[in-house]
Write an enzyme that holds these catalytic residues in place. Sequence first.
Site, short mmCIF file in Angstrom:
data_model
loop_
_atom_site.label_atom_id
_atom_site.label_comp_id
_atom_site.label_asym_id
_atom_site.label_seq_id
_atom_site.Cartn_x
_atom_site.Cartn_y
_atom_site.Cartn_z
N ASP A 1 0.80 -1.23 0.00
CA ASP A 1 0.00 0.00 0.00
C ASP A 1 0.83 1.28 0.00
OD1 ASP A 1 -2.56 -1.12 -0.16
OD2 ASP A 1 -2.48 -1.67 1.95
N ASP B 1 -5.83 -5.01 -5.57
CA ASP B 1 -5.61 -3.64 -5.12
C ASP B 1 -4.24 -3.09 -5.51
OD1 ASP B 1 -7.10 -5.49 -3.61
OD2 ASP B 1 -7.30 -4.15 -1.92
N1 GLY Z 1 -6.99 -1.84 -0.50
C1 GLY Z 1 -7.86 -2.34 0.50
C2 GLY Z 1 -9.28 -2.26 0.12
O1 GLY Z 1 -9.63 -1.92 -1.00
O2 GLY Z 1 -10.10 -2.53 0.96
#
Ligand code: GLY
Length: 372
Positions: free
Chosen positions: A97, A158
């Site tokens: 992330d 993601d």
């Molecule tokens: N990247 C985590 C979510 O979309 O919940």
Amino acid sequence: MEKEINYRLVTELIFEKLLRNHERYKNKYPHISNLMSEGGRLDYEPMDNNLWTSSFFPGEMLLAYSLTGAKEFIADKKSYLDSFEKRLNEHIGISHDLGFLYSLTCVALYKLTEDKRAKEIAAKAADELYHRFNRKGNYIQAWGKMNAGDPYVLIIADTMLNLPLLYQSEDPKHAEAAMLHACTASRTIVRKDFSSFHTYLMDPMSGSAIEGRTHQGFRDSSTWARGQAWIVYGYALSYSYTKDKEFLNIACKAADYFLERLPKDKVAYWDLSFNDMVPDIRDSSAAAIFACGLLELSVLLDNHIKIKKYIKTAKEIVGSLYENYFNHDMNSPVVLTNGMYHRELGSVGTSWGDYFFLEALARLLDNHVRFW
Ligand code: GLY
């Protein structure tokens, strides 16, 4: 939707919310609306800078600055830089992330102000993200420590939005890793029919792909709406950096898969297995991300029929988000209701849904500043 909403008016409501709340988020960051104040107000608890979501409020402030040029939206620049530099130096909550975290803060600040310190921190974050790249399997490991001896690790949908931090780096091996990850995900996370798994198990020793799973979706074989939105927007962005036509093809086909499963009000249910006949809660954040993906595609494509269709749908989504899911309580920082984080938490406001809603509005106002 009969007629278009007034995009400028909606952004002004959001700016007012941002300014009313920004004192509360000095060195603190909103996440999801898991708190109800005494008056029953939807609220975001101010959290420390240690979650994947810490960049979305700064990202909204910086988008507001790019739309207005008003200094108050950039008044916390130093505190953002201090906080995000400290997080990197102290290795707090480090995962794939890093892309979400540093694109919307340091990359954005560098793009808007040419601040050298912002650029240096972004470059360091990109290098840290690069260290999650497994060269045998050509993928970026989402979570967990690297080389921890795990029998398998995960790649996830993601990650596609984390790649632009690598594409924008000056170190060519970073962009190469991003491109290779997108290729690996195209053979694993993206299914043959252009739906998507949320996650895929990888063997970190051999680098081989094992099988598709889910973490936040309904079931392993279903398509989690937000994951599909990350795929659409992420592959559109990957195409914009690499010009690899296969990435554009994936983004369009994944967009069409999503489009064909939109409910009547255009705001997706949290998993694409649900529909108006078999409803469940919605995910306004998936809708906002998907709208940004469609609008990004509309500037990359040269097929006029597709461009028209994607812009029309993005406008319908944004219109419905405002008409049906906008939180008109101006003292509440929450912009969109009816988001979904983990299904068991129910319907919540999400800081990322608010960010992508403002980004979609900015695009509809012809502001194409892109922090990704
Ligand atoms: N990247 C985590 C979510 O979309 O919940």
